[in-house]
Design a protein around this motif. Structure first.
Motif, PDB file in Angstrom:
ATOM      1  N   CYS A  96       0.823  -1.212   0.000  1.00 22.59           N
ATOM      2  CA  CYS A  96       0.000   0.000   0.000  1.00 22.59           C
ATOM      3  C   CYS A  96       0.860   1.266   0.000  1.00 22.59           C
ATOM      4  O   CYS A  96       0.556   2.235  -0.712  1.00 22.59           O
ATOM      5  CB  CYS A  96      -0.936   0.001   1.206  1.00 22.59           C
ATOM      6  N   LEU A  97       1.949   1.270   0.781  1.00 18.53           N
ATOM      7  CA  LEU A  97       2.827   2.433   0.819  1.00 18.53           C
ATOM      8  C   LEU A  97       3.498   2.664  -0.532  1.00 18.53           C
ATOM      9  O   LEU A  97       3.536   3.792  -1.037  1.00 18.53           O
ATOM     10  CB  LEU A  97       3.887   2.253   1.913  1.00 18.53           C
ATOM     11  N   PHE A  98       4.013   1.594  -1.119  1.00 16.53           N
ATOM     12  CA  PHE A  98       4.664   1.718  -2.421  1.00 16.53           C
ATOM     13  C   PHE A  98       3.660   2.095  -3.512  1.00 16.53           C
ATOM     14  O   PHE A  98       4.003   2.829  -4.437  1.00 16.53           O
ATOM     15  CB  PHE A  98       5.389   0.416  -2.781  1.00 16.53           C
ATOM     16  N   LEU A  99       2.421   1.595  -3.398  1.00 13.75           N
ATOM     17  CA  LEU A  99       1.397   1.951  -4.371  1.00 13.75           C
ATOM     18  C   LEU A  99       1.101   3.446  -4.312  1.00 13.75           C
ATOM     19  O   LEU A  99       0.996   4.113  -5.351  1.00 13.75           O
ATOM     20  CB  LEU A  99       0.128   1.151  -4.118  1.00 13.75           C
ATOM     21  N   GLY A 100       0.983   3.991  -3.092  1.00 10.76           N
ATOM     22  CA  GLY A 100       0.744   5.415  -2.941  1.00 10.76           C
ATOM     23  C   GLY A 100       1.878   6.252  -3.501  1.00 10.76           C
ATOM     24  O   GLY A 100       1.653   7.240  -4.210  1.00 10.76           O
ATOM     25  N   ILE A 101       3.124   5.853  -3.200  1.00 12.40           N
ATOM     26  CA  ILE A 101       4.291   6.588  -3.707  1.00 12.40           C
ATOM     27  C   ILE A 101       4.355   6.505  -5.227  1.00 12.40           C
ATOM     28  O   ILE A 101       4.621   7.499  -5.916  1.00 12.40           O
ATOM     29  CB  ILE A 101       5.582   6.026  -3.076  1.00 12.40           C
ATOM     30  N   TYR A 102       4.092   5.313  -5.753  1.00 10.43           N
ATOM     31  CA  TYR A 102       4.178   5.106  -7.200  1.00 10.43           C
ATOM     32  C   TYR A 102       3.131   5.930  -7.944  1.00 10.43           C
ATOM     33  O   TYR A 102       3.435   6.584  -8.946  1.00 10.43           O
ATOM     34  CB  TYR A 102       4.021   3.613  -7.509  1.00 10.43           C
ATOM     35  N   LEU A 103       1.904   5.916  -7.436  1.00  8.11           N
ATOM     36  CA  LEU A 103       0.848   6.691  -8.087  1.00  8.11           C
ATOM     37  C   LEU A 103       1.136   8.189  -8.019  1.00  8.11           C
ATOM     38  O   LEU A 103       0.878   8.927  -8.979  1.00  8.11           O
ATOM     39  CB  LEU A 103      -0.505   6.377  -7.450  1.00  8.11           C
ATOM     40  N   ALA A 104       1.679   8.642  -6.883  1.00  7.75           N
ATOM     41  CA  ALA A 104       2.037  10.057  -6.748  1.00  7.75           C
ATOM     42  C   ALA A 104       3.135  10.433  -7.742  1.00  7.75           C
ATOM     43  O   ALA A 104       3.087  11.513  -8.358  1.00  7.75           O
ATOM     44  CB  ALA A 104       2.488  10.350  -5.316  1.00  7.75           C
ATOM     45  N   ALA A 105       4.128   9.551  -7.904  1.00  6.88           N
ATOM     46  CA  ALA A 105       5.213   9.808  -8.860  1.00  6.88           C
ATOM     47  C   ALA A 105       4.687   9.832 -10.290  1.00  6.88           C
ATOM     48  O   ALA A 105       5.065  10.695 -11.089  1.00  6.88           O
ATOM     49  CB  ALA A 105       6.306   8.755  -8.711  1.00  6.88           C
ATOM     50  N   LEU A 106       3.821   8.881 -10.619  1.00  3.61           N
ATOM     51  CA  LEU A 106       3.231   8.846 -11.963  1.00  3.61           C
ATOM     52  C   LEU A 106       2.438  10.114 -12.242  1.00  3.61           C
ATOM     53  O   LEU A 106       2.572  10.735 -13.307  1.00  3.61           O
ATOM     54  CB  LEU A 106       2.328   7.617 -12.117  1.00  3.61           C
ATOM     55  N   LEU A 107       1.600  10.507 -11.281  1.00  5.97           N
ATOM     56  CA  LEU A 107       0.766  11.690 -11.459  1.00  5.97           C
ATOM     57  C   LEU A 107       1.615  12.950 -11.586  1.00  5.97           C
ATOM     58  O   LEU A 107       1.399  13.780 -12.483  1.00  5.97           O
ATOM     59  CB  LEU A 107      -0.208  11.819 -10.288  1.00  5.97           C
ATOM     60  N   GLY A 108       2.589  13.110 -10.690  1.00  3.77           N
ATOM     61  CA  GLY A 108       3.414  14.320 -10.690  1.00  3.77           C
ATOM     62  C   GLY A 108       4.229  14.468 -11.960  1.00  3.77           C
ATOM     63  O   GLY A 108       4.247  15.535 -12.585  1.00  3.77           O
ATOM     64  N   ASN A 109       4.913  13.398 -12.347  1.00  3.96           N
ATOM     65  CA  ASN A 109       5.748  13.476 -13.545  1.00  3.96           C
ATOM     66  C   ASN A 109       4.907  13.589 -14.817  1.00  3.96           C
ATOM     67  O   ASN A 109       5.272  14.317 -15.745  1.00  3.96           O
ATOM     68  CB  ASN A 109       6.669  12.254 -13.614  1.00  3.96           C
ATOM     69  N   ALA A 110       3.784  12.860 -14.869  1.00  4.77           N
ATOM     70  CA  ALA A 110       2.905  12.968 -16.043  1.00  4.77           C
ATOM     71  C   ALA A 110       2.331  14.371 -16.167  1.00  4.77           C
ATOM     72  O   ALA A 110       2.201  14.906 -17.285  1.00  4.77           O
ATOM     73  CB  ALA A 110       1.783  11.936 -15.948  1.00  4.77           C
ATOM     74  N   LEU A 111       2.006  14.992 -15.044  1.00  2.76           N
ATOM     75  CA  LEU A 111       1.464  16.349 -15.064  1.00  2.76           C
ATOM     76  C   LEU A 111       2.503  17.340 -15.585  1.00  2.76           C
ATOM     77  O   LEU A 111       2.174  18.254 -16.363  1.00  2.76           O
ATOM     78  CB  LEU A 111       1.006  16.745 -13.663  1.00  2.76           C
ATOM     79  N   ILE A 112       3.760  17.169 -15.181  1.00  2.95           N
ATOM     80  CA  ILE A 112       4.828  18.029 -15.690  1.00  2.95           C
ATOM     81  C   ILE A 112       4.994  17.848 -17.193  1.00  2.95           C
ATOM     82  O   ILE A 112       5.117  18.826 -17.948  1.00  2.95           O
ATOM     83  CB  ILE A 112       6.152  17.734 -14.952  1.00  2.95           C
ATOM     84  N   ILE A 113       4.998  16.589 -17.651  1.00  4.12           N
ATOM     85  CA  ILE A 113       5.163  16.310 -19.082  1.00  4.12           C
ATOM     86  C   ILE A 113       4.030  16.940 -19.894  1.00  4.12           C
ATOM     87  O   ILE A 113       4.261  17.617 -20.900  1.00  4.12           O
ATOM     88  CB  ILE A 113       5.217  14.785 -19.316  1.00  4.12           C
ATOM     89  N   ILE A 114       2.793  16.728 -19.451  1.00  2.07           N
ATOM     90  CA  ILE A 114       1.637  17.253 -20.181  1.00  2.07           C
ATOM     91  C   ILE A 114       1.627  18.777 -20.169  1.00  2.07           C
ATOM     92  O   ILE A 114       1.341  19.427 -21.181  1.00  2.07           O
ATOM     93  CB  ILE A 114       0.331  16.695 -19.583  1.00  2.07           C
ATOM     94  N   THR A 115       1.959  19.365 -19.012  1.00  8.37           N
ATOM     95  CA  THR A 115       1.950  20.829 -18.899  1.00  8.37           C
ATOM     96  C   THR A 115       2.973  21.461 -19.827  1.00  8.37           C
ATOM     97  O   THR A 115       2.670  22.435 -20.540  1.00  8.37           O
ATOM     98  CB  THR A 115       2.238  21.259 -17.446  1.00  8.37           C
TER      99      THR A 115
END
Length: 307
Positions: free
Chosen positions: A27-46
């Protein structure tokens, strides 16, 4: 006694032994992984969406975000799957692929951070020549050089590491396939060839580190010569996110590889590996989005435009 030809899988070091802790780790790694995916994807798209961000600094940040996505995806999903399914196994081919992409992306990240330091150096110390020194073609060439350096480094280490005869079982003392734990499994004296490759990479890494330090020494000297405090603050604000990312990445890597043997333990090795392989890709988007007003405004514009 086993050898590399008879090994079909490796056993990774688990974060937990009890089922409850394994699920907590998942669960901890899932939360970190999803946060990393969201943050980096948001930077790329922006950056891709907003034409005002089509500048050298954001071009390199775009490449860094892609690298961080691959970096965290190389280690975390497999560790999560092993905890969820209560296993330690990774196939021989999977281990080769994991080590290749880990070495590729970690070298790529260091090269990109070096190029980004050069970008800040030119922007602050030679602003009138910024468009000339960092034109579109030059930026593409520097990014391509970073990708090529990481790829060649990964090919060298992967080929050397898995050509070693393995005589000490298949239990890897790390939660992912990394060079030192696999080299420990090799026969006596056979590891010297890989140690030579490690020294070569260490020299390249040290060269990048020295370049970054020298660049920032020049940047600080130039900023301190700016007469107004507002000008100094504006110049520093463009460097602080990159400097914070460099400090996080380099300090965790240096301590993990140069720690005294007397303080070494499996738990400490796991913790340090977590800090240099999982934390930077997850935290980098937060650092850049918090400290960069232009990027924050573009993200807000993007989100309000879609929603």
């Amino acid at each position: 006694m086993s050898n590399s030809s008879s090994i079909s899988q490796f056993l990774l070091l688990p974060f937990a032994d009890t089922r409850e802790l394994q699920l907590l780790h998942f669960c901890l790694f899932l939360g970190i992984y999803l946060a990393a995916l969201l943050g980096n994807a948001l930077i790329i798209i922006t950056i891709a969406y907003d034409h005002h961000l089509h500048t050298p600094m954001y071009f390199f940040l775009l490449n860094l975000a892609f690298t961080d996505l691959g970096f965290i995806s190389t280690t975390v999903p497999k560790s999560m799957a092993n905890s969820l399914w209560d296993t330690r196994a990774i196939s021989y081919t999977g281990c080769v692929a994991q080590l290749f992409f880990f070495v590729f992306l970690i070298a790529m990240e260091l090269c990109l951070l070096t190029v980004m330091a050069y970008d800040r150096y030119v922007a602050i110390c030679h602003p009138l020549h910024y468009g000339t020194l960092l034109g579109s073609r030059a930026c593409v060439h520097m990014a391509a050089a970073a990708w090529a350096s990481g790829f060649l480094n990964a090919v060298l280490h992967t080929a050397n590491t898995f050509s070693l005869p393995l005589c000490h079982g298949n239990a890897v003392d790390q939660f992912f396939c990394e060079i030192p734990p696999i080299v420990k499994l090799s026969c006596s004296d056979a590891y010297l060839r890989e140690n030579g490759a490690i020294v070569f990479s260490a020299c390249l890494g040290f060269g990048c580190f020295v370049f970054i330090v020298v660049s920032y020494v020049q940047i600080f000297r130039a900023v301190l010569r700016i007469p107004s405090q507002q000008g100094q603050h504006k110049a520093f604000s463009t460097c602080l996110p990159h400097l914070a990312v460099v400090c996080l990445f380099v300090s965790s890597g240096i301590f993990a590889n140069l720690k005294p043997p007397v303080v070494s333990s499996l738990f400490l090795d796991l913790l340090l590996a977590f800090f240099y392989s999982v934390v930077p890709p997850a935290v980098n988007p937060l650092i850049y989005s918090m400290r960069n007003q232009e990027l924050k405004d573009a993200m807000w514009k993007l989100m309000t435009g879609y929603f």
